[in-house]
Motif scaffolding. Structure first.
Motif, PDB file in Angstrom:
ATOM      1  N   VAL A  68       0.836  -1.207   0.000  1.00 39.12           N
ATOM      2  CA  VAL A  68       0.000   0.000   0.000  1.00 39.12           C
ATOM      3  C   VAL A  68       0.870   1.255   0.000  1.00 39.12           C
ATOM      4  O   VAL A  68       0.618   2.214  -0.736  1.00 39.12           O
ATOM      5  CB  VAL A  68      -0.989  -0.013   1.190  1.00 39.12           C
ATOM      6  CG1 VAL A  68      -1.667   1.327   1.357  1.00 39.12           C
ATOM      7  CG2 VAL A  68      -2.003  -1.135   1.015  1.00 39.12           C
ATOM      8  N   ILE A  69       1.888   1.272   0.825  1.00 35.72           N
ATOM      9  CA  ILE A  69       2.797   2.425   0.895  1.00 35.72           C
ATOM     10  C   ILE A  69       3.423   2.689  -0.481  1.00 35.72           C
ATOM     11  O   ILE A  69       3.476   3.843  -0.931  1.00 35.72           O
ATOM     12  CB  ILE A  69       3.897   2.190   1.955  1.00 35.72           C
ATOM     13  CG1 ILE A  69       3.291   2.294   3.357  1.00 35.72           C
ATOM     14  CG2 ILE A  69       5.070   3.164   1.776  1.00 35.72           C
ATOM     15  CD1 ILE A  69       4.199   1.816   4.455  1.00 35.72           C
ATOM     16  N   GLU A  71       2.289   1.689  -3.480  1.00 34.22           N
ATOM     17  CA  GLU A  71       1.271   2.085  -4.469  1.00 34.22           C
ATOM     18  C   GLU A  71       0.820   3.526  -4.270  1.00 34.22           C
ATOM     19  O   GLU A  71       0.581   4.243  -5.231  1.00 34.22           O
ATOM     20  CB  GLU A  71       0.078   1.139  -4.404  1.00 34.22           C
ATOM     21  CG  GLU A  71       0.338  -0.197  -5.039  1.00 34.22           C
ATOM     22  CD  GLU A  71      -0.868  -1.108  -5.023  1.00 34.22           C
ATOM     23  OE1 GLU A  71      -1.920  -0.757  -4.435  1.00 34.22           O
ATOM     24  OE2 GLU A  71      -0.766  -2.221  -5.590  1.00 34.22           O
ATOM     25  N   GLU A  72       0.669   3.939  -2.999  1.00 35.89           N
ATOM     26  CA  GLU A  72       0.213   5.290  -2.704  1.00 35.89           C
ATOM     27  C   GLU A  72       1.338   6.318  -2.795  1.00 35.89           C
ATOM     28  O   GLU A  72       1.084   7.515  -2.873  1.00 35.89           O
ATOM     29  CB  GLU A  72      -0.385   5.354  -1.303  1.00 35.89           C
ATOM     30  CG  GLU A  72      -1.677   4.569  -1.145  1.00 35.89           C
ATOM     31  CD  GLU A  72      -2.192   4.598   0.283  1.00 35.89           C
ATOM     32  OE1 GLU A  72      -1.458   5.072   1.196  1.00 35.89           O
ATOM     33  OE2 GLU A  72      -3.318   4.166   0.495  1.00 35.89           O
ATOM     34  N   THR A  74       3.357   6.887  -0.362  1.00 32.69           N
ATOM     35  CA  THR A  74       3.474   7.518   0.960  1.00 32.69           C
ATOM     36  C   THR A  74       4.719   7.071   1.667  1.00 32.69           C
ATOM     37  O   THR A  74       5.002   7.480   2.739  1.00 32.69           O
ATOM     38  CB  THR A  74       2.235   7.187   1.826  1.00 32.69           C
ATOM     39  OG1 THR A  74       2.104   5.766   1.939  1.00 32.69           O
ATOM     40  CG2 THR A  74       0.976   7.768   1.243  1.00 32.69           C
TER      41      THR A  74
END
Length: 74
Positions: A68-69, A71-72, A74
């Protein structure tokens, strides 16, 4: 990511080591989401596995958070 952990089990311990140019920021983002990992300059992310208290679901969750990190961004 570059996998630095030896593939041969005779030469690795209970950790996974990855290199990434933004390793420090990635570890910071993971810590904010509750994943305990280690950063070593200049670009090394280390994830340790203690079989007495690290569950399969803990590893699964950490990888999902890392995904997730990334892909985002962040």
């Amino acid at each position: 990511f570059t996998v630095l952990t030896p593939r041969d089990p005779r030469y690795r311990g209970s950790q996974v080591a990855l290199a990434h140019p933004h390793g420090s920021k990635i570890i910071e983002a993971m810590l904010r989401r509750g994943v305990v990992a280690d950063f070593r300059p200049p670009d090394l992310l280390r994830f340790g596995f203690a079989p007495l208290y690290t569950r399969y679901t803990d590893v699964w969750d950490a990888v999902e958070i890392l995904r997730v990190i990334m892909e985002e961004g962040t």
